[in-house]
Design an enzyme around this catalytic site. Structure first.
Site, PDB file in Angstrom:
ATOM      1  N   GLY A  16       0.848  -1.199   0.082  1.00 60.76           N
ATOM      2  CA  GLY A  16      -0.061  -0.169  -0.235  1.00 60.76           C
ATOM      3  C   GLY A  16       0.686   1.046   0.085  1.00 60.76           C
ATOM      4  O   GLY A  16       2.021   1.180  -0.199  1.00 60.76           O
ATOM      5  N   TRP A  72     -10.737  20.130   5.928  1.00 56.35           N
ATOM      6  CA  TRP A  72     -11.250  19.154   4.757  1.00 56.35           C
ATOM      7  C   TRP A  72     -12.632  19.395   4.549  1.00 56.35           C
ATOM      8  O   TRP A  72     -13.551  19.215   5.466  1.00 56.35           O
ATOM      9  CB  TRP A  72     -10.986  17.667   5.381  1.00 56.35           C
ATOM     10  CG  TRP A  72     -11.253  16.707   4.367  1.00 56.35           C
ATOM     11  CD1 TRP A  72     -10.702  16.441   3.326  1.00 56.35           C
ATOM     12  CD2 TRP A  72     -11.853  15.583   4.567  1.00 56.35           C
ATOM     13  NE1 TRP A  72     -10.843  15.275   2.709  1.00 56.35           N
ATOM     14  CE2 TRP A  72     -11.929  14.855   3.340  1.00 56.35           C
ATOM     15  CE3 TRP A  72     -13.071  15.196   5.571  1.00 56.35           C
ATOM     16  CZ2 TRP A  72     -12.551  13.608   3.379  1.00 56.35           C
ATOM     17  CZ3 TRP A  72     -13.649  13.994   5.696  1.00 56.35           C
ATOM     18  CH2 TRP A  72     -13.356  13.378   4.202  1.00 56.35           C
ATOM     19  N   ARG A  73     -13.079  19.509   3.340  1.00 55.43           N
ATOM     20  CA  ARG A  73     -14.324  19.514   2.791  1.00 55.43           C
ATOM     21  C   ARG A  73     -14.248  17.940   2.005  1.00 55.43           C
ATOM     22  O   ARG A  73     -13.562  17.620   1.308  1.00 55.43           O
ATOM     23  CB  ARG A  73     -14.465  20.414   1.650  1.00 55.43           C
ATOM     24  CG  ARG A  73     -15.999  20.358   0.907  1.00 55.43           C
ATOM     25  CD  ARG A  73     -16.116  21.188  -0.323  1.00 55.43           C
ATOM     26  NE  ARG A  73     -17.434  20.773  -0.993  1.00 55.43           N
ATOM     27  CZ  ARG A  73     -17.178  20.142  -2.260  1.00 55.43           C
ATOM     28  NH1 ARG A  73     -15.904  19.814  -2.513  1.00 55.43           N
ATOM     29  NH2 ARG A  73     -18.482  19.598  -2.817  1.00 55.43           N
ATOM     30  N   GLU A 101      -7.944  21.132   1.927  1.00 56.78           N
ATOM     31  CA  GLU A 101      -8.270  20.361   0.636  1.00 56.78           C
ATOM     32  C   GLU A 101      -9.749  20.423   0.572  1.00 56.78           C
ATOM     33  O   GLU A 101     -10.791  20.374   1.110  1.00 56.78           O
ATOM     34  CB  GLU A 101      -8.203  18.845   1.077  1.00 56.78           C
ATOM     35  CG  GLU A 101      -6.575  18.629   1.376  1.00 56.78           C
ATOM     36  CD  GLU A 101      -6.251  16.880   1.241  1.00 56.78           C
ATOM     37  OE1 GLU A 101      -5.597  16.577   0.638  1.00 56.78           O
ATOM     38  OE2 GLU A 101      -7.038  16.478   2.157  1.00 56.78           O
ATOM     39  N   GLU A 141      -5.330  19.531  -1.862  1.00 61.29           N
ATOM     40  CA  GLU A 141      -6.210  18.760  -3.186  1.00 61.29           C
ATOM     41  C   GLU A 141      -7.259  19.767  -3.458  1.00 61.29           C
ATOM     42  O   GLU A 141      -7.872  20.076  -2.742  1.00 61.29           O
ATOM     43  CB  GLU A 141      -6.513  17.416  -2.879  1.00 61.29           C
ATOM     44  CG  GLU A 141      -5.537  16.171  -2.889  1.00 61.29           C
ATOM     45  CD  GLU A 141      -5.890  14.830  -2.728  1.00 61.29           C
ATOM     46  OE1 GLU A 141      -7.428  14.902  -2.543  1.00 61.29           O
ATOM     47  OE2 GLU A 141      -5.310  13.932  -2.803  1.00 61.29           O
TER      48      GLU A 141
END
Length: 740
Positions: free
Chosen positions: A329, A582-583, A616, A638
């Site tokens: 991973g 964070w959304r 993000e 992001e």
């Protein structure tokens, strides 16, 4: 953050405080010193200054140089002045209803002969709490008794032919209603709620391990549930395998990490997600030392955002800590701070990482996109972008996160580390940490179900706050008005905003510390989840800044959440020490028109510093920086995954919004180690024009940037302004070392 394909791997100038600012600070200090003896309520705690930096309005102004706000800015060199007629008034909005004890008026020569002090709950109907017709000007301190949200000076007769003019209008009192004493805290046997588990060396090993196993089984995949847990170890030696799931904090209760040693593991793995650790969020390990079992040389900390490894000691020079799940991973972002690793740190497929004020005995190996080391002994050599190591030798100004501990007498206390400048290495390894200690008796312990009104009453009575694990729903802002207040959360305690309220407001005061708290938006849009300093804040806090440690924000995921902005910083000198805004891009209540949120972070204050900043998926600018002399060390971003098409994501004629916007008015700004990624999975034809948008000014400097089109899904046309290569399906990664 979602699953993604594997891949191959000059000195900052501090403003000098003006004489006017120094005089202002002295005036406030002198007035504050009088508070307990002049007009003080006979109740439980000294009143606090409620008006500074709050919104102010007036019946008139003499001109643009004399606004109403100048009378509540904490600066005795600025003033409000009215038109030359009677009557005139100056009004301040305290934000919440408060019980008042005194008002101080610092008049300019143009003062009032007759005036009233009035209060109101709605700004329309007024009650007079003080009246005089023989005022003499100068600095007047008057005792008052009343309550309201709005307070005004209503002048009916001028003493001169000019108007009414106030250098400062100070309202003192306490928020939270009647001031009835809140529940006291027993510092030797505190009620930390049902989701906090405290172990001591006499606890059977089997009992400890059973509890740890039960928590992990429940929390391994529970990233959006309301459960929150803290597992705390008193000083001593234990044998335990701590496998951390979502919303679980493990911490030692010693003054040093070495006061609590776990023979075993403190680990995070991603077996639940087939080795993909890019959703291993919201967990924490703090203030522990770990000795691995005999014959084992690998500890695994496979995490992404909001998973601090802080004030930890991994013993054994032959051992290593791996920041990914191993052969199966990859992972995507994290923090180490104030930590000692005797052996080697191996980043593997970890995509980006921020290490601050730590010590790596056998160094670091590995690199993908953006690894930043600051004040780290044993850091690799700087060699961005191949490997992508950004190395900053020292940390200019930082305070480590406050922590809970038990002293030698069995009393629970909170240690507040001192401010450090130009530092490297830990605060504790082979040294005594500097700072101050506060008894838990001085804290109000907040358990789920406690109202914001009760919390504000505790704050008004001079209490600090300890939030126990759980979701704490508020219907009005938590109002932090007192300098040096400590707000500490256990188990990623979460403040959820209901009815569109603001979650927390911090006044423009010195030294507030907020740590270990998550803010979550409710279904009704909040204008902001947390505000540090009201609009127009201007006080200088360089000697004692407010600091935010492991403070996280979430818009959607468990269900619909909405907030226009997550965090607004208006105060100067604020320090951000690891934050994720964070959304949500996955979970419930997620969609372009569902979990709506314009901007993650807005910085209006000067001299604000961010360490380890993650922002993000917001729908407009991710970060907007309006203050001067700001600094960011490590930025992870992001862009929103879900614009339905290009037309839905336009900034005027510009395609999309930048990830990091420095306002055109800014003359000085610096940033190091920044990454911005695109993954437009709803419409891969969407283009972001640029990731970083800044003024073209030699004092606005960006160092070591990377942009990525994740899997080639979406395009970032330029990196910073009109510079930098395009990233898209054909060219997925671009680097730039300096701008300008």
């Amino acid at each position: 953050m979602t699953a993604r394909a594997p891949h191959v791997p000059p000195p900052h100038l501090r403003r000098r405080p003006t004489t006017r600012r120094l005089l202002a600070g002295l005036a406030v200090t002198l007035v504050a010193a009088l508070v307990p003896t002049v007009g003080a309520a006979p109740a439980q705690a000294a009143p606090v200054l409620l008006s500074q930096g709050r919104p102010a309005t007036a019946s008139s102004t003499e001109g643009g140089a004399y606004p109403a706000s100048a009378a509540v800015d904490g600066n005795s060199g600025t003033r409000w002045s009215s038109a030359f007629s009677d009557p005139q008034w100056l009004r301040v909005d305290l934000g919440v209803r408060a019980t008042l004890t005194q008002v101080t008026l610092a008049w300019e020569a143009a003062h009032a002969r007759a005036f009233q002090i009035q209060v109101s709950d709605d700004g329309t109907s007024w009650t007079t709490v003080h009246s005089t017709s023989t005022a003499t000007g100068g600095t007047q301190t008057v005792a008052v008794s009343g309550a309201g949200r709005y307070v005004r000076m209503y002048g009916t007769q001028r003493a001169t032919g000019y108007g009414y003019s106030l250098w400062e209008f100070q309202v003192w009192g306490e928020t939270g209603g009647t001031g009835t004493p809140v529940e006291p805290t027993d510092p030797r046997n505190p009620n930390l709620g049902p989701n906090t588990f405290v172990f001591d060396p006499s606890t059977p090993t089997a009992t400890i391990q059973s509890r740890l196993n039960t928590l992990f089984t429940q929390q391994e995949t529970n990233q959006f549930g309301p459960q929150r847990y803290a597992v705390l170890f008193k000083p001593g030696t234990y044998t335990a395998d701590v496998n951390l799931g979502f919303f679980t904090q493990v911490a030692g209760l010693g003054m040093s990490p070495d006061d609590v040693n776990l023979n075993g593991h403190v680990r995070v793995e991603a077996n639940w997600f087939n080795g993909n650790a890019t959703q291993n969020f919201w967990r924490a390990a703090e203030n522990l030392s770990v000795t691995l079992p005999a014959g084992v040389q690998v500890e695994r900390w496979a995490v992404s955002q909001a998973a601090p490894y802080r004030r930890m000691h991994l013993r054994g020079a032959q051992n290593q800590i791996q920041l990914w799940n191993g052969h199966d991973g990859w992972s995507s972002g994290g923090l180490m701070a104030d930590t000692r690793i005797d052996g080697l740190v191996v980043s593997g497929s970890q995509q980006q990482w921020y290490s601050r004020n730590s010590e790596f005995g056998n160094g670091w190996t590995g690199s993908v996109w953006n690894m930043v080391f600051q004040g780290v002994t044993g850091a690799p050599a700087p060699n961005f972008p191949n490997p992508s190591h950004t190395v900053v030798p020292t940390t200019p100004v930082v305070r480590e996160k406050p922590f809970l501990y038990v002293d030698g007498t069995g009393e629970y206390r909170v240690f507040v580390p001192a401010l450090r400048t130009n530092s490297s290495g830990t605060t504790w390894y082979n040294k005594t940490p500097a700072g101050s200690s506060i008894s838990l008796a001085d804290f109000f312990v907040v358990r789920p179900g406690t109202s914001a009104a009760t919390i504000n009453t505790a704050l008004a009575q001079g209490k600090h706050l300890l939030f126990t694990p759980g979701v704490h729903r508020v219907t009005e802002p938590i109002q932090v008005n007192r300098a040096n207040t400590v707000i500490l959360g256990l188990g990623l305690a979460t403040i959820q905003t209901d009815n569109g309220t603001v979650g927390m407001r911090v006044a423009d005061v010195d030294g507030v510390k907020v740590a270990g708290i998550m803010f979550e938006a409710g279904t009704t849009t909040s204008p902001v989840l947390m505000e540090v300093g009201p609009s127009g804040s201007s006080a200088d806090h360089a000697a004692n800044p407010t600091s935010l440690h492991d403070v996280f924000f979430r818009i959607g995921g468990p269900g619909v959440g909405r907030a226009t902005t997550s965090l607004v910083v208006n105060s100067d000198d604020v320090i951000g020490d690891h934050m994720w805004l964070w959304r949500a891009d996955h979970g419930d209540g997620v969609g372009w028109t569902v979990n709506t949120a314009d901007t993650g972070l807005v910085v209006n204050g000067d001299d604000v510093t961010m360490y380890g900043l993650f922002v993000e998926h917001y729908q407009k600018y991710q970060t907007v920086w309006n203050g001067n002399r700001g600094r960011t060390y490590f930025y992870q971003n992001e862009l929103p995954y879900d614009p339905p098409n290009q037309a839905a994501w336009m900034n005027g004629a510009t395609r999309g919004y930048a990830a990091y916007k420095v306002a055109d008015s800014v003359t000085s700004h610096q940033a190091w180690g920044l990454g911005s990624y695109a993954y437009f999975n709803v419409d891969p034809s969407v283009v972001a024009e640029r990731s970083f948008e800044v003024p073209n000014n030699p004092n606005v400097r960006f160092t070591n940037m990377v942009t990525v089109s994740l899997g080639g899904v979406g395009t970032i046309n330029r990196m910073i302004n009109n510079t930098g290569n395009t990233v898209n399906s054909a060219n997925q990664v671009a680097y730039l070392t300096t701008y300008p």
